[in-house]
Design a protein around this motif. Structure first.
Motif, PDB file in Angstrom:
ATOM      1  N   SER A 266       0.905  -1.407  -0.004  1.00 50.62           N
ATOM      2  CA  SER A 266       0.063   0.148  -0.036  1.00 50.62           C
ATOM      3  C   SER A 266       0.902   1.199  -0.027  1.00 50.62           C
ATOM      4  CB  SER A 266      -0.928  -0.077   1.113  1.00 50.62           C
ATOM      5  OG  SER A 266      -0.125   0.246   2.379  1.00 50.62           O
ATOM      6  N   GLU A 267       0.330   2.343  -0.370  1.00 50.16           N
ATOM      7  CA  GLU A 267       0.908   3.827  -0.405  1.00 50.16           C
ATOM      8  C   GLU A 267       1.586   3.927   1.148  1.00 50.16           C
ATOM      9  OE1 GLU A 267       2.435   5.409  -2.700  1.00 50.16           O
ATOM     10  OE2 GLU A 267       1.605   3.791  -4.092  1.00 50.16           O
ATOM     11  N   GLN A 268       0.649   3.510   2.128  1.00 46.27           N
ATOM     12  CA  GLN A 268       0.850   3.934   3.408  1.00 46.27           C
ATOM     13  C   GLN A 268       2.146   3.224   3.754  1.00 46.27           C
ATOM     14  OE1 GLN A 268      -2.104   2.959   6.202  1.00 46.27           O
ATOM     15  NE2 GLN A 268      -1.037   3.784   7.903  1.00 46.27           N
ATOM     16  N   THR A 269       2.374   1.819   3.559  1.00 44.56           N
ATOM     17  CA  THR A 269       3.482   1.030   3.732  1.00 44.56           C
ATOM     18  C   THR A 269       4.564   1.643   2.963  1.00 44.56           C
ATOM     19  OG1 THR A 269       2.225  -0.712   4.120  1.00 44.56           O
ATOM     20  CG2 THR A 269       4.321  -1.172   3.380  1.00 44.56           C
ATOM     21  N   LYS A 270       4.397   1.975   1.628  1.00 46.72           N
ATOM     22  CA  LYS A 270       5.713   2.411   0.870  1.00 46.72           C
ATOM     23  C   LYS A 270       6.088   3.738   1.583  1.00 46.72           C
ATOM     24  CE  LYS A 270       4.273   0.630  -3.439  1.00 46.72           C
ATOM     25  NZ  LYS A 270       3.883   1.219  -4.828  1.00 46.72           N
ATOM     26  N   ASN A 271       5.280   4.574   2.317  1.00 46.62           N
ATOM     27  CA  ASN A 271       5.751   5.942   2.819  1.00 46.62           C
ATOM     28  C   ASN A 271       6.160   5.765   4.432  1.00 46.62           C
ATOM     29  OD1 ASN A 271       5.080   7.374   0.543  1.00 46.62           O
ATOM     30  ND2 ASN A 271       2.877   7.632   1.033  1.00 46.62           N
TER      31      ASN A 271
END
Length: 200
Positions: free
Chosen positions: A112-117
């Protein structure tokens, strides 16, 4: 000894074995003289800033391995993120992001984008208290992209990654390594393995 023979001999004295390394480290490394046990499918270099600095602190997201307590690993199923920090200027260099780098991250695993960030907000320190290192980075490129992805390369030479983005196949080869190792060399000369990841 002819000029060609001398060139071959000199070339063997460094890590320049013809293997190309990750694109995100272009311009940020230097050759290593007299490498020991360099594999034919291994890219190995020493991290170096454009201004010539070679000593770094390390920030990371993740945790230290329960048994091999100098190794940075992921946390609760989220891959590790490792950043080298040049302490004088504060310049940060991304040296590994398990959500982006390596074969699995590029071709197999969704994040997810949250994980990537996630943020690299922990300062790395070896068990003896050392927190400043010269860094040696090795990637191993054992995946045969030409065989595995021959039918997936489009007419422009691009290949689609798991997240739907397209990159040139040569970039995919360089960043889709199957193993990564990062070693820190302390002022004392002690070598500490900081990252060891199988990525395929």
């Amino acid at each position: 000894m002819g000029l060609f023979d001398k060139f071959k001999k000199d070339k063997a004295k460094t890590t320049d074995n013809g293997v190309l390394g990750p694109t995100f480290l272009d311009g940020l490394t230097e050759q290593i003289n007299e490498p020991k046990d360099l594999q034919k499918h291994e890219w190995r270099r020493r991290l170096k800033t454009p201004s010539g600095q070679k000593k770094f602190k390390i920030k990371y997201f993740g945790q230290l391995h329960a048994d091999y307590q100098n190794l940075i690993v992921g946390l609760n199923g989220t891959p590790a993120l490792v950043v080298a920090v040049e302490p004088v200027s504060g310049e940060e260099i991304l040296i590994f992001d398990g959500c982006l780098h390596g074969y699995n991250a590029m071709f197999c695993d969704h994040y997810s984008e949250q994980t990537k960030n996630r943020k690299a907000d922990k300062l790395y320190q070896a068990h003896d208290g050392t927190d400043m290192f010269e860094l040696t980075i090795s990637t191993y490129n054992g995946v045969d992209f030409d065989d595995e992805f021959a039918s997936d390369v489009d007419a422009d030479g691009f290949i689609e990654l798991i997240d739907g983005t397209k990159v040139e196949v040569e970039t995919a080869k360089r960043n889709g390594f199957d193993t990564l190792q990062i070693f820190g060399i302390a002022e004392s000369g002690k070598v500490i393995e900081i990252v060891s990841e199988e990525l395929a």
